[in-house]
Write a protein that holds these residues in place. Structure first.
Motif, PDB file in Angstrom:
ATOM      1  N   SER B 315      64.518  -4.914  30.503  1.00 56.50           N
ATOM      2  CA  SER B 315      63.392  -5.323  29.460  1.00 56.50           C
ATOM      3  C   SER B 315      63.183  -5.355  28.261  1.00 56.50           C
ATOM      4  CB  SER B 315      61.997  -5.710  30.559  1.00 56.50           C
ATOM      5  OG  SER B 315      61.043  -4.878  30.517  1.00 56.50           O
ATOM      6  N   LYS B 320      61.410  -2.272  32.630  1.00 61.04           N
ATOM      7  CA  LYS B 320      61.359  -2.915  33.645  1.00 61.04           C
ATOM      8  C   LYS B 320      63.636  -3.591  33.303  1.00 61.04           C
ATOM      9  CE  LYS B 320      58.041  -5.275  34.061  1.00 61.04           C
ATOM     10  NZ  LYS B 320      57.066  -4.937  33.539  1.00 61.04           N
ATOM     11  N   TRP B 355      64.622 -11.461  30.854  1.00 64.56           N
ATOM     12  CA  TRP B 355      63.037 -11.216  30.475  1.00 64.56           C
ATOM     13  C   TRP B 355      62.848 -11.780  29.602  1.00 64.56           C
ATOM     14  CZ3 TRP B 355      60.864  -8.257  34.405  1.00 64.56           C
ATOM     15  CH2 TRP B 355      61.974  -7.296  35.301  1.00 64.56           C
ATOM     16  N   GLY B 359      58.369  -8.676  28.077  1.00 65.22           N
ATOM     17  CA  GLY B 359      58.707  -7.917  29.233  1.00 65.22           C
ATOM     18  C   GLY B 359      57.869  -8.076  30.843  1.00 65.22           C
ATOM     19  N   LEU B 362      59.769 -12.721  34.485  1.00 63.34           N
ATOM     20  CA  LEU B 362      61.416 -13.370  34.654  1.00 63.34           C
ATOM     21  C   LEU B 362      61.528 -13.757  35.048  1.00 63.34           C
ATOM     22  CD1 LEU B 362      64.428 -10.858  35.247  1.00 63.34           C
ATOM     23  CD2 LEU B 362      62.938 -10.731  37.124  1.00 63.34           C
TER      24      LEU B 362
END
Lengths: 676, 538
Positions: B315, B320, B355, B359, B362
């Motif tokens: 991300s 992540k 992403w 972040g 998704l």
């Protein structure tokens, strides 16, 4: 001892004590599992599997196995105590063979080896007892019918048992030597944070494999040793315990005796058992002690003041505490916006950015120290084998900056006293010095004006401007190099090896006499050079004294993990301050941060251009003992560049308003255009 | 819900989509000049065409010198030792199983003595034993392969299967990557070379390396001038290019080789946005590797199940990582303590994902379904250690199933599975490569562009279809990382052309509350019909 130091000792004991206790508890807990595996493998019987499994289960509950477990728990405890006592976050790297030998015969190491040998013997005794069969007792009734008439049968020596015991001692000693040579006391911090269980699980296959292989080699070496010297301990035991030799059995120090497959298998297994339990203990301690610790940024209670991050960073705590604090700084700067806010906050009465000042000052001090260290290393590398006089004279003739002398005298810290600092152009020193002291003194007064030309940055800029210090390094006489015997900056300072007093004395003498260069001094110099060249031609001496260039470079960068974290923490904080810093506390230090980073960048660049410096990390083999200290300099180079880029990409064009010297400005422009 | 129906019909055949302006995609003839202000914006971006014919396929397939020498017959044990050194245990077994004719030599000497017959017997036994072992190994691996069918594919097909390129095996461009900070990009070509184009310089470095084969992915290191990671067949190569150098052929000494046993072929790479770590993944290896590139240390992130890792996406805020597997499950890792959340999907493996810039969201697609899912995550702050913080379920935000458009030039059928998907760095435009159905002939691969809005609520609006030259299928898509006036989508076409399509729009500073509209007033009726959002959280 000051109260702060006492408090920190307490904190260290608290943190490390709990971690060590937890690791010991786990390794003792894992011991029965290893023992069960050992028992079942040592009595392996593929043709009667059910019988084998049931008998090995039954063996587990017998009293002697439980006694062995208690004994081995004690051994594990002692091994752990040695692990805790010997741990180091900065590895000590011997630069020559002599230094290595002196480390081996150092009393501390001797104690370590002896205790490990005894512990190894205990472990081997336990293993022998648990293996049962012919290994069980040291003395057995003789089978030979020498004295059938006697009521009391003669007791004979069971050489198998003795063999295992000696093997255990040998293994313990070899383990201790490996521990020293492979720097297994070094605690490498992992590149990513992970749960302890996962780290342990990941290391386990490698640990098992390495124990098996090492045990194989050690058994081989021990067999060779026993073949030649086995009769000595045997004779000794026989005479002291009044035992006999069973004439029907082969003595074990013959080829035929040693080629007993069952003996070899059980000794190998005993070695594997010993190594696995010890390595597990060592691994668990390493995993527990390098776990991240969460330091509070601001104390919630008054008595916690000494335990919060800025305080710990600023004082001089035990090195593992400092490492943990810097690691925590890196994590907070990267992941936690709440804690970053605490760093940027102002103190409640007074409105001073104490937290930020403390953090940034410590990071900058660390980085400046590294810069100094690198410059001196480069000087040492560059001046190898030449007369030191010219540059000293140059220095004396050219007192350039008016304040230089005063500053120089103030810079003469005891540690730096013996260094060939006369070769470092004074301007670098002064500019570095101003950098070093400025955040401390000028911070409070410069709060209001973020990008204006503060007196501090002006001063630093001016000094930098007039000091193209690299020019002097490139001067032709420095390029001359000759045979070198003892000159490396690093072991002037760190390795307390045998050759240490002499070079420092020599350097001190040279610098003293440089003030009034006389015929006598010149003569002495030439004599010294002659002796050096004479000695350097003797092969044996060269063998012991010759410096491994790679090792001395590694020694310079041995504590660089600290600097890497400081760089990352600082750059993340500065980058975050672009949006998060409400009061502009970071902007006041931005010029000095940039100056420090860019100076360090220049020095590091130069370091990698030195001869004998490889530009690529060596291939790391899959070894249990971590060798990450060997590659720290590459990590430093990468993270330094990334840190500068992080600041330049965040601030972008705004950096043009920051006061830096033209030299550094040029460099910054290159970073802004992604041309570095 | 068939959201492709809300799209404006594709441009007439022969037209090429040139740019987006005023919320609509403008198309024109290929030889048409762009309007001056548009031209000025993308002038310095290098447009290039690399036809397949100009690329020479690599001449040698074997990479050992063995075929160059005359075959020499050696004793069996010698061959076994050699095989052990070259390949390992498997090699020895193979050699033993194929051992024959050892006895022929001896027979000529006349009377076979008992030692010879004993030898014969031993060889026979060894042969039978190694044959059995090999058969057992094959059976076990085929069993493994029946759980994870992709493992039985040859490695080139496996790369083609999981590569983001639509036609990896046949097209001249295999991978593409923009530098994250400057106008510089790298393309990997069919002949295993990589070219680096820079908007500001005329030198085009060509990177070649002995180990650089079957390039599946490229990634530039963030916060760095010129470090390029290349996912190759057997390793990850990290090229250190000097940005000021004028050399067009950097030596292979500039490349670091990162290899790990069992980790090949590498198909996906992702750099941490902080520039510290590199992730590499292989569909064969269940572990993904976290590399500290400067020291060449790696940490295995082992997580059994799934059979491998096919796609990685870090991300943009660095918190992540999405890791897709070849089976119907994907994981989202949280990078502080590297724990993961597991997401089983219903239909098939996760194909691609992207992403949002912060972040928190998704978007992903699943093989076998023609919809885009969205998954939202909690706002990241360092306080939730070891938690990924994903919402409970994923929601469908767009349905891309096949739709028929009635145009002046006939019917056009568009829609199908999503092959790859990219989101622009500001989170305002989403480009989706829709792979047509193979069975129906007139359904083609096309790029659909959505307008997106991420805050205060997530919204998805149709924008239009992108069309290239006649017969050109989109191969790879990527957004320029730092275009000031909107976004630039770079499309690699199957003809070997790389073109840049600018989208002009104004977006407010983050967090944006203004709608991502073009600076000019929309042209009334034309756009009002299209303002109906495909998906909105409201």
């Amino acid at each position: 001892m000051s109260p702060v130091a006492r408090e920190q000792q307490l904190l260290l004991r608290q943190i490390l004590g709990w971690r060590a206790a937890a690791s010991i508890a786990w390794s003792v807990f894992l011991l029965p599992l290893c023992t069960a595996a050992f028992i079942s493998i040592s009595t392996i019987d593929l043709f009667h599997p059910i019988q084998w499994i049931t008998s090995s289960f039954n063996d587990l509950y017998t009293s002697y196995v439980i006694f062995c477990l208690l004994l081995m728990s004690m051994v594990i405890l002692i091994i752990s105590i040695f692990n805790v006592e010997f741990h180091a976050v900065v590895p000590s790297i011997p630069c020559s063979r002599l230094a290595l030998i002196s480390k081996v015969i150092h009393p501390q190491q001797v104690i370590h080896s002896v205790v490990h040998a005894v512990m190894g013997m205990l472990m081997a005794w336990c293993a022998a007892v648990m293996t049962k069969g012919k290994f069980l007792f040291l003395s057995i009734p003789c089978t030979a019918s020498e004295s059938p008439a006697d009521d009391v049968p003669y007791m004979c020596l069971n050489e198998y048992h003795l063999f295992l015991l000696l093997l255990g001692a040998f293994m313990g000693y070899s383990y201790s030597l490996r521990y020293l040579v492979h720097n297994m006391n070094y605690l490498p911090f992992p590149i990513i944070q992970q749960y302890k269980y996962l780290r342990f699980r990941r290391a386990l296959p490698l640990l098992a494999k390495q124990s098996c292989v090492e045990s194989l080699y050690m058994v081989r070496n021990f067999c060779a040793a026993y073949y030649f010297f086995g009769y000595i301990p045997r004779a000794w035991i026989i005479t002291t315990m009044n035992l006999h030799i069973d004439s029907k059995l082969h003595p074990l120090d013959t080829v035929a005796g040693l080629l007993d497959l069952s003996l070899l298998y059980h000794s190998w297994l005993c070695g594997v058992f010993l190594l696995i339990t010890w390595y597990i203990t060592w691994l668990l301690f390493r995993i527990y002690s390098t776990e991240a610790h969460h330091f509070p940024v601001q104390p919630t209670f008054a008595e916690e003041t000494d335990r919060c991050l800025p305080k710990i960073l600023n004082s001089n705590p035990p090195s593992i505490l400092k490492f943990l604090a810097l690691q925590d700084l890196m994590f907070l700067s990267q992941y936690s916006s709440v804690r970053r806010q605490e760093v940027f906050s102002l103190s409640q009465p007074g409105g001073h950015p104490h937290n930020w000042t403390a953090v940034s000052r410590e990071c900058l001090n660390l980085l400046n120290d590294l810069t100094l260290k690198l410059i001196m290393h480069q000087e040492a590398a560059a001046t190898n084998g030449r007369l030191k006089q010219p540059s000293v004279e140059d220095l004396r003739k050219a007192p350039n900056a008016p304040g230089a002398a005063a500053e120089e005298s103030s810079l003469q810290t005891p540690r730096a006293g013996i260094l060939p600092r006369a070769h470092m152009p004074s301007l670098v020193k002064s500019s570095l010095l101003s950098l070093k002291t400025s955040p401390v003194t000028d911070l409070g007064s410069n709060l209001g004006s973020p990008f204006s030309s503060s007196p501090l940055s002006n001063k630093a800029g001016m000094l930098e401007l007039s000091s193209p210090w690299h020019g002097s390094v490139q001067s032709p006489h420095i390029m001359r190099r000759g045979p070198k015997l003892w000159t490396s900056y690093s072991d002037l300072q760190w390795t307390d090896s045998l050759q240490e007093p002499r070079p420092s004395f020599a350097v001190a003498k040279v610098t003293n006499e440089a003030v009034q260069p006389s015929f006598l001094s010149l003569w002495l110099q030439s004599k010294k050079e002659q002796i050096k060249s004479f000695l350097s031609k003797r092969v044996l001496i060269m063998y012991f004294f010759s410096k491994h260039s790679e090792a001395s470079i590694q020694a310079v960068f041995s504590d660089t993990q600290m600097h890497i974290w400081a760089l990352e923490g600082l750059s993340h904080l500065v980058a975050a301050s672009f949006t998060e810093d409400k009061y502009g506390v970071v902007q006041t230090t931005l010029p000095s941060i940039l100056n420090t980073l860019l100076t360090l960048q220049e020095v590091v660049d130069k370091h990698f251009k030195l001869p004998h410096v490889s530009s690529k990390p060596p291939r790391t083999s899959g070894n249990l003992a971590d060798t990450s200290y060997k590659t720290l300099r590459f990590a430093l180079r990468a993270s330094l560049k990334t840190a500068i880029y992080r600041i330049t990409t965040t601030f972008g064009e705004h950096l043009n308003a920051v006061q830096v010297s033209t030299e550094h400005n040029k460099r910054l422009q290159q970073f802004l255009e992604f041309k570095e | 819900m068939c959201s492709l129906a809300l799209f404006p019909p594709p441009p007439p055949p022969g037209d090429i989509t040139l740019y987006e302006y005023n919320n609509a995609l403008v198309s024109g003839r290929g030889n048409e000049k762009l309007p001056r202000p548009v031209q000025a914006q993308v002038e310095d971006l290098p447009t290039l065409t690399i036809p397949k014919e100009t690329l020479k396929a690599h001449s040698r397939l074997e990479h050992s010198a063995k075929p160059a020498f005359v075959h020499h017959r050696e004793m069996l044990w010698k061959r076994c030792i050699n095989a052990w050194r070259d390949v390992g245990v498997a090699g020895v077994l193979e050699e033993l199983a194929n051992a024959e004719g050892e006895g022929d030599l001896n027979q000529e000497l006349g009377e076979p003595s008992w030692t010879d017959s004993a030898k014969q017997l031993a060889v026979q036994w060894l042969k039978a034993g190694s044959r059995c072992t090999l058969a057992l190994c094959r059976w076990v691996s085929s069993l493994h392969g029946s759980f994870f069918p992709h493992l039985s594919l040859p490695s080139e097909d496996m790369i083609a299967e999981f590569s983001p390129a639509v036609d990896w095996a046949g097209c001249s461009i295999r991978a593409f990557a923009w530098h994250p900070h400057t106008s510089k990009f790298a393309v990997a070509l069919l002949d295993d070379s990589i070219r680096v184009y820079n908007a500001k310089s005329a030198t085009i470095p060509i990177l070649k390396h002995r180990l650089q084969r079957n390039v599946a992915s490229l990634a530039w290191k963030p916060l760095c001038a010129s470090i390029l990671a290349v996912a190759c067949h057997s390793c990850v190569l990290v090229w250190h290019l000097d940005p000021t150098s004028l050399s067009t052929r950097p030596s292979s000494g500039c490349a670091q080789v990162l290899s790990h046993p069992g980790h090949c072929p590498v198909t996906s790479l992702a750099w941490a946005p902080s520039g510290r770590l590199l992730l590499s993944a292989s569909p064969v290896d269940t572990a993904m590797l976290v590399w500290d590139v400067s020291t060449e240390n790696c940490v295995q992130l082992q997580w059994f199940g799934g059979g491998g890792v096919t796609y990685l996406a870090w991300s943009p805020d660095g918190s992540k990582v999405l890791a897709a597997t070849p089976s119907a499950v994907f994981r989202v890792w949280e990078v502080q303590t590297w724990t993961c959340e597991k997401w089983p999907t219903i239909k098939g493996p996760c194909r691609t994902g992207c992403w949002s810039p912060d972040g928190s969201r998704l978007l992903f697609t699943v093989q076998g379904e023609s919809v885009i899912y969205s998954l939202s995550f909690l706002e990241y702050s360092g306080e939730l250690q070891g938690q990924v913080g994903g919402s409970k379920t994923a929601s469908v935000v767009a349905d891309l199933s096949e739709t028929t458009f009635e145009t002046l030039y006939g019917e056009e059928r568009i829609g199908g599975e999503v092959h790859s998907m990219v989101w622009d760095p500001r989170g305002e435009r989403l480009a989706v490569v829709i792979r047509g159905n193979y069975s129906s002939s007139n359904c083609r691969t096309i790029i659909a562009v959505f307008r997106t809005r991420n805050s205060p609520v997530f919204e998805l609006l149709p924008c239009g279809f992108l069309q290239g030259e006649d017969g050109a299928q989109p191969q790879l898509v990527s957004f320029h990382p730092c275009f000031k006036k909107g976004a630039v989508l770079t499309v690699c076409w199957s003809t070997g052309k790389v073109s840049h399509i600018p989208f002009f729009f104004v977006s407010g500073p983050f967090p944006s509350f203004s709608s991502p509209q073009s600076p000019l007033v929309p042209l009334g009726s034309q756009s009002s019909a299209r303002e109906q959002p495909l998906f909105s959280e409201l």
